[in-house]
Design a protein around this motif. Structure first.
Motif, PDB file in Angstrom:
ATOM      1  N   HIS A   3       0.865  -1.190   0.000  1.00  0.00           N
ATOM      2  CA  HIS A   3       0.000   0.000   0.000  1.00  0.00           C
ATOM      3  C   HIS A   3       0.895   1.232   0.000  1.00  0.00           C
ATOM      4  O   HIS A   3       1.147   1.840   1.037  1.00  0.00           O
ATOM      5  N   VAL A   4       1.398   1.577  -1.180  1.00  0.00           N
ATOM      6  CA  VAL A   4       2.363   2.677  -1.234  1.00  0.00           C
ATOM      7  C   VAL A   4       1.694   4.030  -1.034  1.00  0.00           C
ATOM      8  O   VAL A   4       2.300   4.957  -0.541  1.00  0.00           O
ATOM      9  N   ASN A   5       0.439   4.141  -1.448  1.00  0.00           N
ATOM     10  CA  ASN A   5      -0.189   5.458  -1.296  1.00  0.00           C
ATOM     11  C   ASN A   5      -0.824   5.576   0.082  1.00  0.00           C
ATOM     12  O   ASN A   5      -1.338   4.621   0.639  1.00  0.00           O
ATOM     13  N   LYS A 311       4.371  20.667 -11.705  1.00  0.00           N
ATOM     14  CA  LYS A 311       5.205  20.003 -10.687  1.00  0.00           C
ATOM     15  C   LYS A 311       4.351  19.412  -9.575  1.00  0.00           C
ATOM     16  O   LYS A 311       4.594  18.286  -9.114  1.00  0.00           O
ATOM     17  N   LYS A 312       3.343  20.164  -9.155  1.00  0.00           N
ATOM     18  CA  LYS A 312       2.457  19.667  -8.092  1.00  0.00           C
ATOM     19  C   LYS A 312       1.650  18.463  -8.585  1.00  0.00           C
ATOM     20  O   LYS A 312       1.496  17.465  -7.873  1.00  0.00           O
ATOM     21  N   LEU A 313       1.144  18.561  -9.815  1.00  0.00           N
ATOM     22  CA  LEU A 313       0.377  17.469 -10.414  1.00  0.00           C
ATOM     23  C   LEU A 313       1.231  16.204 -10.500  1.00  0.00           C
ATOM     24  O   LEU A 313       0.807  15.116 -10.085  1.00  0.00           O
ATOM     25  N   ALA A 314       2.442  16.346 -11.041  1.00  0.00           N
ATOM     26  CA  ALA A 314       3.329  15.189 -11.211  1.00  0.00           C
ATOM     27  C   ALA A 314       3.669  14.568  -9.861  1.00  0.00           C
ATOM     28  O   ALA A 314       3.669  13.343  -9.706  1.00  0.00           O
ATOM     29  N   PHE A 315       3.932  15.403  -8.866  1.00  0.00           N
ATOM     30  CA  PHE A 315       4.266  14.885  -7.532  1.00  0.00           C
ATOM     31  C   PHE A 315       3.074  14.143  -6.921  1.00  0.00           C
ATOM     32  O   PHE A 315       3.212  13.024  -6.409  1.00  0.00           O
ATOM     33  N   GLU A 316       1.894  14.757  -6.988  1.00  0.00           N
ATOM     34  CA  GLU A 316       0.709  14.172  -6.354  1.00  0.00           C
ATOM     35  C   GLU A 316       0.321  12.837  -6.986  1.00  0.00           C
ATOM     36  O   GLU A 316       0.051  11.864  -6.284  1.00  0.00           O
ATOM     37  N   SER A 319       3.011  10.089  -6.529  1.00  0.00           N
ATOM     38  CA  SER A 319       2.979   9.626  -5.134  1.00  0.00           C
ATOM     39  C   SER A 319       1.786   8.714  -4.897  1.00  0.00           C
ATOM     40  O   SER A 319       1.879   7.709  -4.188  1.00  0.00           O
ATOM     41  N   LEU A 320       0.671   9.078  -5.494  1.00  0.00           N
ATOM     42  CA  LEU A 320      -0.560   8.300  -5.350  1.00  0.00           C
ATOM     43  C   LEU A 320      -0.379   6.885  -5.902  1.00  0.00           C
ATOM     44  O   LEU A 320      -0.811   5.903  -5.296  1.00  0.00           O
ATOM     45  N   VAL A 321       0.282   6.779  -7.051  1.00  0.00           N
ATOM     46  CA  VAL A 321       0.406   5.481  -7.739  1.00  0.00           C
ATOM     47  C   VAL A 321       1.644   4.711  -7.289  1.00  0.00           C
ATOM     48  O   VAL A 321       1.590   3.493  -7.109  1.00  0.00           O
ATOM     49  N   ALA A 326       9.373   6.652  -4.071  1.00  0.00           N
ATOM     50  CA  ALA A 326       9.705   6.489  -5.492  1.00  0.00           C
ATOM     51  C   ALA A 326       9.651   7.830  -6.208  1.00  0.00           C
ATOM     52  O   ALA A 326      10.481   8.115  -7.083  1.00  0.00           O
ATOM     53  N   THR A 327       8.686   8.673  -5.826  1.00  0.00           N
ATOM     54  CA  THR A 327       8.542   9.984  -6.469  1.00  0.00           C
ATOM     55  C   THR A 327       9.740  10.867  -6.157  1.00  0.00           C
ATOM     56  O   THR A 327      10.273  11.550  -7.042  1.00  0.00           O
TER      57      THR A 327
END
Length: 436
Positions: A3-5, A311-316, A319-321, A326-327
């Motif tokens: 459960h990474v997220n 940048k915020k979109l890519a990070f979020e 991180s979610l997936v 890893a992010t």
């Protein structure tokens, strides 16, 4: 997969009157059954709802992620999710607009069911009062004989109605036509909803709007057989503002499995979002609040060069997936490629993913002179051009400037014992793999 997220950190935006209003604001409702009734239902006591995922590949992709996040938002609003991975429907495949699907073997489909169940589990909570449950339609389809299927289910479907469904209609007018197998898919999906209604009191099915014909085959079947009214909701198909198909990168689908699409590639996909699409993507793919998204929207409009929204979109989403760790590795890799970080701390897999699109060459361990490296990598056209680059201070190996044209790179400087990152000037990069 673990459960990474971090499910605990996710919540809906309390600024909205109810979950339906938030789904609407996020642009997630394209079509639905009675909207007033559905809003009332979702604002009331917890209901059970489901979304189905067919194992037609060993991983889910970004289109599926939209559905997983809709499921999670509904769960956060107190409702009870059923994640259906279609062990039987995956053996058939829903009709594509153009051609028949290639049927996979039963063993392959069973293996993929396991993979997809693991992915679905990461996005829903399986604890608490409204814990999610996994279901597989093979459990109720496999024991059914063809005669029973036709008598108990098939008799409720009218061929005229089935022919008018978009997916069927488009295939009928194509050269390919449609097989009876794929034509019957909507009956199977309708039967799933009926079964889940009977077993769990399931009252809502969600899916992509391109599935609307299949979604409503279930609501109609339940109305005919049980005399009850249930609901369906279709999310819009997400497209880019320039009209191109969303979720494809260099002709490849963006998969959720890190083996099929590395976290680095995944992150870069989101980072390359066009300014015109950033706000819409933040609404659909993150749990950021309306206030946070509006602030980022303003930043995109006023300071597009800063790429704060991207940048915020890519990070979020990464991180979610793939998880925050890893992010952060991916962000470090991006910085290190251009000299703003330590290449030696990158694990081999991240390094390979980060350099996968760069020009590359393989050379023997004897050819590690800087001039030969620049020519072999294609960063310099000739030895004289390479000497000029070194003389002008524009040659770097693993982010270290090389000023001596006779320099030979030592074996212990190889990253992971076999790689070198070459740079000419600020932005021209290439990789060298040194053969043993």
């Amino acid at each position: 997969m673990s459960h990474v997220n971090n499910l605990e950190s996710q919540h809906n935006d309390p600024a909205f009157a109810n979950i339906w209003q938030e789904l609407k604001w996020r642009g997630l409702v394209h079509v639905s059954t009675d909207e007033t009734e559905l809003e009332k239902l979702l604002a009331g006591d917890p209901i059970t709802y489901y979304c189905g995922f067919d194992p037609t590949a060993p991983s889910l992709h970004l289109g599926n992620l939209v559905q997983l996040l809709v499921m999670r938002r509904l769960q956060l609003a107190g409702h009870k999710p059923l994640g259906l991975v279609g062990g039987s429907t995956g053996l058939i495949g829903d009709p594509r607009p153009t051609a028949e699907r290639t049927l996979n073997t039963k063993d392959t489909v069973a293996e993929w069911v396991g993979y997809l169940q693991g992915q679905v589990r990461r996005f829903l909570s399986f604890e608490g009062e409204n814990s999610a449950r996994m279901v597989n339609n093979l459990d109720w389809t496999a024991p059914l004989s063809a005669i029973d299927f036709l008598r108990e289910i098939g008799k409720h479907f009218r061929v005229g109605t089935m022919l008018r469904k978009d997916a069927v209609a488009s295939r009928l007018s194509s050269d390919e036509g449609i097989s009876y197998t794929e034509f019957s898919y909507q009956i199977l999906q309708g039967m799933d909803y009926l079964q889940l209604f009977r077993d769990y009191g399931c009252a809502l099915q969600t899916g992509g709007s391109d599935q609307w014909g299949n979604l409503t085959s279930g609501t109609e079947l339940i109305r005919k057989v049980e005399g009850k009214s249930v609901h369906a909701m279709g999310t819009p198909l997400i497209t880019n503002s320039d009209g191109t198909k969303f979720g494809k990168s260099e002709g490849n689908a963006i998969w959720l499995d890190p083996e099929m699409c590395s976290p680095y590639t995944f992150y870069q996909f989101w980072l390359n979002t066009a300014d015109a699409d950033v706000v819409d993507r933040l609404k659909v793919f993150t749990f950021l609040s309306r206030a946070e998204i509006e602030t980022l929207g303003q930043a995109v409009a006023e300071r597009p060069f800063a790429r704060e929204g991207q940048k915020k979109l890519a990070f979020e989403v990464t991180s979610l997936v793939h998880g925050v760790d890893a992010t952060e590795k991916v962000i470090a890799a991006s910085a290190a490629l251009f000299g703003n970080g330590d290449l030696t701390v990158l694990d081999e897999r991240t390094l390979e993913a980060a350099t996968a699109e760069l020009p590359s060459a393989t050379i023997s361990a004897e050819g590690l002179g800087i001039i030969d490296l620049l020519v072999a990598s294609g960063l310099s056209d000739s030895k004289s051009a390479a000497r000029r680059t070194v003389g002008e201070g524009g040659a770097y190996v693993n982010n270290t400037k090389v000023s001596d044209p006779d320099a030979v790179i030592a074996q212990d400087e190889l990253l992971h014992g076999r790689y070198l990152l070459l740079r000419r000037g600020k932005k021209n990069l290439a990789t060298i793999e040194v053969s043993a």
